[in-house]
Design a protein around this motif. Structure first.
Motif, PDB file in Angstrom:
ATOM      1  N   ARG A   1       0.905  -1.290  -0.081  1.00  0.00           N
ATOM      2  CA  ARG A   1       0.093   0.043   0.050  1.00  0.00           C
ATOM      3  C   ARG A   1       0.701   1.280   0.145  1.00  0.00           C
ATOM      4  O   ARG A   1       2.058   1.231   0.564  1.00  0.00           O
ATOM      5  N   ASP A   2       0.666   1.969  -0.475  1.00  0.00           N
ATOM      6  CA  ASP A   2       1.069   3.815  -0.547  1.00  0.00           C
ATOM      7  C   ASP A   2       1.702   3.722   1.069  1.00  0.00           C
ATOM      8  O   ASP A   2       0.942   3.933   1.901  1.00  0.00           O
ATOM      9  N   GLY A   3       2.964   3.933   1.182  1.00  0.00           N
ATOM     10  CA  GLY A   3       3.759   3.809   2.440  1.00  0.00           C
ATOM     11  C   GLY A   3       3.328   4.981   3.330  1.00  0.00           C
ATOM     12  O   GLY A   3       3.133   4.708   4.429  1.00  0.00           O
ATOM     13  N   ARG A   4       2.708   6.129   2.818  1.00  0.00           N
ATOM     14  CA  ARG A   4       2.175   7.360   3.611  1.00  0.00           C
ATOM     15  C   ARG A   4       0.988   6.827   4.178  1.00  0.00           C
ATOM     16  O   ARG A   4       0.798   6.908   5.374  1.00  0.00           O
ATOM     17  N   ALA A   5       0.079   6.075   3.466  1.00  0.00           N
ATOM     18  CA  ALA A   5      -1.053   5.646   3.929  1.00  0.00           C
ATOM     19  C   ALA A   5      -0.974   4.736   5.219  1.00  0.00           C
ATOM     20  O   ALA A   5      -1.895   4.492   5.864  1.00  0.00           O
ATOM     21  N   ALA A   6       0.003   3.572   4.504  1.00  0.00           N
ATOM     22  CA  ALA A   6       0.116   2.478   5.612  1.00  0.00           C
ATOM     23  C   ALA A   6       0.588   2.833   6.812  1.00  0.00           C
ATOM     24  O   ALA A   6       0.349   2.519   8.044  1.00  0.00           O
ATOM     25  N   LEU A   7       1.627   3.866   6.724  1.00  0.00           N
ATOM     26  CA  LEU A   7       2.303   4.328   7.932  1.00  0.00           C
ATOM     27  C   LEU A   7       1.523   5.137   9.063  1.00  0.00           C
ATOM     28  O   LEU A   7       1.452   5.065  10.234  1.00  0.00           O
TER      29      LEU A   7
END
Length: 220
Positions: free
Chosen positions: A88-94
């Protein structure tokens, strides 16, 4: 394919969503290497298709009926078993992981620690590269965004990988999941998460910019 199939991902990247799709579309229940999953899902356990098994059995898990035995993990690979890796887009996942830890972990970690990989299971980028799903044999690289936005096409990929035909279209709405467990199914849309990550973007790009560009989530 009648043996174990890892359902691998960094936390909050769509692993549970994949399990719901497998249960609803393919009639496949799934286990987890982690104890206490049912308590986290609460009323959504049946929709997820979660079954409790002894963790020791996961390394040799196999169904007698020849169907795949999906097993969730956020760990790095421990064997060469087939795997579906969800990214998943790392920004959203984190950002989602930050809220998950606050809601379920009992500890609020600084976002900077999560972005830098100082919290289990480490760095988002290192996790992706540890599985190396684009190169690893017998591995399907699947994007959370595919599951969410083009589910029918994603299910075709999953079915081809597992050697199974979909039994039906996916019919579980995110609104239904939120009603079952609003803490766990916090938001299906990444817009708010991307905005929440904005103050940490310099740090995020330092650690994850190359991976984001490799995956096509950033094009600059």
């Amino acid at each position: 394919m009648g043996s174990k199939v890892w359902l691998a991902s960094f936390p909050r990247s769509g692993n549970t969503f994949l399990r719901i799709v497998l249960n609803d579309v393919f009639g496949l229940s799934s286990g987890s290497v982690y104890d206490g999953e049912a308590a986290v899902f609460a009323e959504a356990t049946g929709v997820v298709g979660h079954v409790d098994q002894r963790p020791a059995s996961y390394h040799s898990a196999q169904n007698d009926d020849g169907k795949p035995t999906p097993v969730k993990t956020h760990d790095l690979p421990v064997d060469n078993a087939p795997a579906i890796y969800v990214v998943r887009d790392g920004r959203a996942a984190l950002v989602s992981y930050y809220h998950y830890l606050s809601n379920y972990g009992g500890t609020t970690y600084p976002m900077s620690d999560i972005v830098s990989g100082r919290v289990w299971p480490g760095s988002w980028s290192a996790h992706y590269r540890g599985w190396n799903p684009a190169v690893r044999k017998n591995t399907l690289l699947l994007r959370y965004e595919e599951l969410r936005d083009d589910n029918a096409a994603a299910c075709e990929k999953i079915g081809s990988f597992l050697g199974m035909a979909p039994l039906k279209p996916f019919e579980v709405s995110f609104a239904d999941l939120q009603k079952l467990n609003p803490r766990f199914f916090r938001s299906g849309n990444d817009g708010n998460s991307l905005a929440e990550m904005q103050p940490y973007m310099d740090l995020f790009l330092k650690h994850h910019g190359a991976t984001m560009r490799e995956l096509g989530y950033l094009t600059d």
